[in-house]
Design an enzyme around this catalytic site. Sequence first.
Site, mmCIF file in Angstrom:
data_model
loop_
_atom_site.group_PDB
_atom_site.id
_atom_site.type_symbol
_atom_site.label_atom_id
_atom_site.label_comp_id
_atom_site.label_asym_id
_atom_site.label_seq_id
_atom_site.Cartn_x
_atom_site.Cartn_y
_atom_site.Cartn_z
ATOM 1 N N ASP A 88 0.826 -1.199 0.000
ATOM 2 C CA ASP A 88 0.000 0.000 0.000
ATOM 3 C C ASP A 88 0.869 1.262 0.000
ATOM 4 O O ASP A 88 1.852 1.336 0.748
ATOM 5 C CB ASP A 88 -0.874 -0.024 1.264
ATOM 6 N N GLU B 287 1.747 -0.719 -5.046
ATOM 7 C CA GLU B 287 0.799 0.342 -5.398
ATOM 8 C C GLU B 287 1.593 1.632 -5.308
ATOM 9 O O GLU B 287 1.850 2.146 -4.219
ATOM 10 C CB GLU B 287 -0.381 0.390 -4.425
HETATM 11 C C1 NOJ Z 1 -4.431 2.910 -0.987
HETATM 12 C C2 NOJ Z 1 -5.565 1.988 -0.673
HETATM 13 O O1 NOJ Z 1 -5.878 1.222 -1.815
HETATM 14 C C3 NOJ Z 1 -6.693 2.857 -0.206
HETATM 15 O O2 NOJ Z 1 -7.898 2.152 -0.098
HETATM 16 C C4 NOJ Z 1 -6.292 3.509 1.090
HETATM 17 O O3 NOJ Z 1 -7.296 4.430 1.468
HETATM 18 C C5 NOJ Z 1 -4.974 4.254 0.970
HETATM 19 N N1 NOJ Z 1 -3.986 3.527 0.232
HETATM 20 C C6 NOJ Z 1 -4.402 4.574 2.329
HETATM 21 O O4 NOJ Z 1 -3.946 3.412 2.964
#
Ligand code: NOJ
Length: 539
Positions: free
Chosen positions: A197, A255
Amino acid sequence: MNKSWWETAVVYQVYIRSFADGNGDGIGDIAGLRSRLPYLSALGIDAVWVNPWYPSPMADAGYDVADYRAIEPTYGTLAEAEEFVADAHAAGIKVLLDIVPNHTSDHHDWFRAALAGEPGARERYLFRPGRGELPPNDWQSVFGGPAWTRVEDGLWYLHLFAPGQPDLNWMNPDVRDEFEKVLEFWFDKGVDGFRIDVAHGLVKAEGLPDRGVVTEGVQHNQAHPAWDQDEVHEIYRGWRAVANRYAPERIFIAEAWVPGNERLARYLRSDELHTAFQFDFLRAPWRASSLRSVVQDAMSAAASVGAPPTWVLSNHDVTRTVTRYSRSQPDGLVETDWERARWAEEDADHELGRRRARACALLQLALPGTAYIYQGEELGLEEIEDLPDDVRQDPTWVQSGFTDVGRDGCRVPLPWSGSSVPYGFSPNATTTTWLPQPGHWGSYTVAAQQDDPDSFLNLYRAALALRPIRWVDAGAVRWLAGPPGVLAFARGDVQCWVNTGDVGVDLPDGCDVLLASAPGVGSVLPPDAAAWLAAACDS
Ligand code: NOJ
Ligand code: CA
């Protein structure tokens, strides 16, 4: 050349809260997920990625983790999680978890210790004095509002997301050690890898300088002192070393919202991460020229570092594909947050969106590399844009001052069977699901689509069955000339044709149509459709 599974995998994203409820409380859980493994096997996917399932006060739907080595009690127990991993493996499905290293929950022991003023505890986070009554710098939270919250003794802590998600200080060796141990904890349980993440956010520019540009929020793809700092790569070299100690292979998918595929490729150097989401595919409008350029760009960038490209049409953060394609299409790439406000203004033609989403699924699954399917995409679900305001849970809604409805509309619990809520999502037919399902999903349930050869679900099943036979080893993309509005390419002796234009186009002579997104495709490909061709044909 023998490829590793993760280089060509189809990964199914399980948003656990909304996948299937096993115990009847209206919230998805591990028991529900385990009971639906046969569904996932029959779908033909290679791996699942399970969104965070750790204990969490749910300030951001589990992306606020209170304990990285345990399971949220609403979802089940650690023993059930282990049984799930074993069951999935027995079914030939790999398991990827979600790791959230940029921030913890404010309920995490470390943050509690920091608030209590325990020695050294604040150094694990980013506490700073303010500028008079103002926060330490001008950064805004991704969800809206200032990225700083003041604590009792006057200091401020940084949270790039919700106030319940304090950012960690990755310059502190405790933080580095802890996360490497967390990786080992789950790898030891047989987990096959992690989606990381906010992988681009861990290291902040030294001194936390002002951004100097006033924007509504921190836009993910723009340069920012909190994003994509060169020092972040050292962290992933450490993580890769941890993964490399395990067999069979353990892998990472980042991500990382960074400006451009070139910056992204840096995360994929051979001693860093295995893959990264390339989000331009889901930001591209339904237009052959745009799709072709994002596809080519993604493939070239990935190839430059020897990584497979990745293809994502939707996830739990963005408007569902069907809805994205249901309205007039912009000229260029869209900012995902911006779409929600703009699109709500225009009526949605969901049937049009569904035709395009079916076609785009065939494009996605014909490309080299890995493909991600977000739960419900295979059922053709649309974004639920008219949730009542009082049920909205996404912190974006509150933090944006009620101007951005946020991401709840793509997180509505899945419909499995039956003609009324909760559509088999829960064994308890009278339960209230954590987000309400719409009254018209009876024809989109798994059961309703199961035996309909033309259903969305059966298109996905057919495509996923053909993909390993026809595409996985088919070699590089060779673009073919086609009429305007058409995207066409060959890989070996298979072709994929996609018509984003307004008129039907002739397919090459002598081709067998292996699979089409629209009914009755023969020599002509209608608008908003795609076909896979076995090419003994002219092109
Ligand atoms: C990316 C995640 O996919 C999302 O759902 C989240 O709100 C943010 N990162 C913060 O962790
Ligand atoms: Ca439940």
